[in-house]
Motif scaffolding. Structure first.
Motif, short mmCIF file in Angstrom:
data_model
loop_
_atom_site.label_atom_id
_atom_site.label_comp_id
_atom_site.label_asym_id
_atom_site.label_seq_id
_atom_site.Cartn_x
_atom_site.Cartn_y
_atom_site.Cartn_z
N SER A 140 -4.11 12.23 2.65
CA SER A 140 -5.35 13.01 2.83
C SER A 140 -5.55 14.07 1.75
N GLU A 189 -2.25 2.24 4.13
CA GLU A 189 -1.72 2.07 5.49
C GLU A 189 -0.22 2.29 5.50
N GLY A 190 0.45 1.79 4.45
CA GLY A 190 1.91 1.96 4.37
C GLY A 190 2.31 3.41 4.16
N SER A 209 0.38 5.95 4.80
CA SER A 209 -0.34 6.64 5.87
C SER A 209 -1.47 7.50 5.30
N TYR A 210 -2.62 7.38 5.96
CA TYR A 210 -3.79 8.13 5.53
C TYR A 210 -3.57 9.63 5.69
N GLU A 211 -2.77 9.99 6.67
CA GLU A 211 -2.47 11.42 6.88
C GLU A 211 -1.75 11.99 5.66
N ARG A 212 -0.75 11.25 5.17
CA ARG A 212 -0.01 11.71 3.98
C ARG A 212 -0.91 11.72 2.74
#
Length: 221
Positions: free
Chosen positions: A51, A43-44, A46-49
């Motif tokens: 991925s 979460e910290g 980010s799931y986008e980063r």
């Protein structure tokens, strides 16, 4: 009075069961804590980063995190060589261009800057709280600016000046721009904390050392 053998066995097995159950419970609790820790980390970050790392780890979060740490360490290993190249390149370009356009060529309207380079200079000057000297302005400009000066629009600038910087190799301006653009792309990915583990890292490292050696063989060693 001795406990009957059957009762002794029951007590023994009950003790083993309690001990095993406690250990199993602790392991389950640890896994739960580890899972919660991973969730917070993802979460910290980010799931986008993350991925890309998940994709290459079959969505295994623990493996993805290890790959992320591995990528960070690889990025760190490039810092010294990239820093050396950037400083050498900007100082060498300044020295070479100064011979024709003067020490303050960055402020010289006779220098054929393209729009994007003009804008970069204007932004750097506007951002400064005090008037910038040439040396301070040079330090403010990023690697992308210096690499862009070897684009095709600057062919005339380098027609007779390229060898004054790159004495060790016979490269055309175009070939040099390709090499420098590759390095700039790597540098930007590292600066923005993006994945580089999929790149041809040995080739990247060789390209950096090659350009450094062309400018200054001693530094290249």
């Amino acid at each position: 009075m001795k406990m009957p053998r059957a009762h002794a066995k029951q007590r023994h097995y009950r003790g083993l069961y309690i001990k095993y159950s406690t250990k199993l419970g602790n392991m389950q609790e640890q896994r739960k804590d580890d899972h919660q820790t991973l969730e917070k980390l993802f979460e910290g970050l980010s799931y986008e980063r993350m991925s890309t790392y998940l994709q290459f780890s079959n969505n295994d979060k623990e493996k993805a995190l290890k790959l992320y740490i591995h990528n960070t360490r690889i990025s760190e290993s490039f810092y010294t060589s990239l820093q050396g190249l950037e400083v050498l390149l900007r100082n060498s370009v300044h020295k070479a261009v100064s011979r024709k356009y003067g020490e303050r060529w960055l402020f010289n309207t006779r220098f054929p800057f393209e729009y994007i380079q003009k804008k970069t200079l204007e932004d750097a000057l506007a951002k400064a709280k005090v008037e910038l000297t040439t040396s301070k302005l040079i330090a403010e400009l990023n690697l992308g600016f210096w690499v862009s000066l070897f684009g095709r629009k600057y062919e005339e600038v380098w027609r007779h000046s390229l060898r004054s910087i790159f004495r060790q190799e016979v490269l055309t301006r175009k070939e040099l721009h390709i090499e420098l653009s590759r390095i700039r792309e790597l540098r930007n990915r590292i600066a923005h904390h993006e994945p580089i583990f999929k790149r041809q890292l040995e080739e990247d490292h060789t390209a950096i050392l090659k350009v450094i050696h062309m400018i200054c063989p001693i530094t290249g060693k």
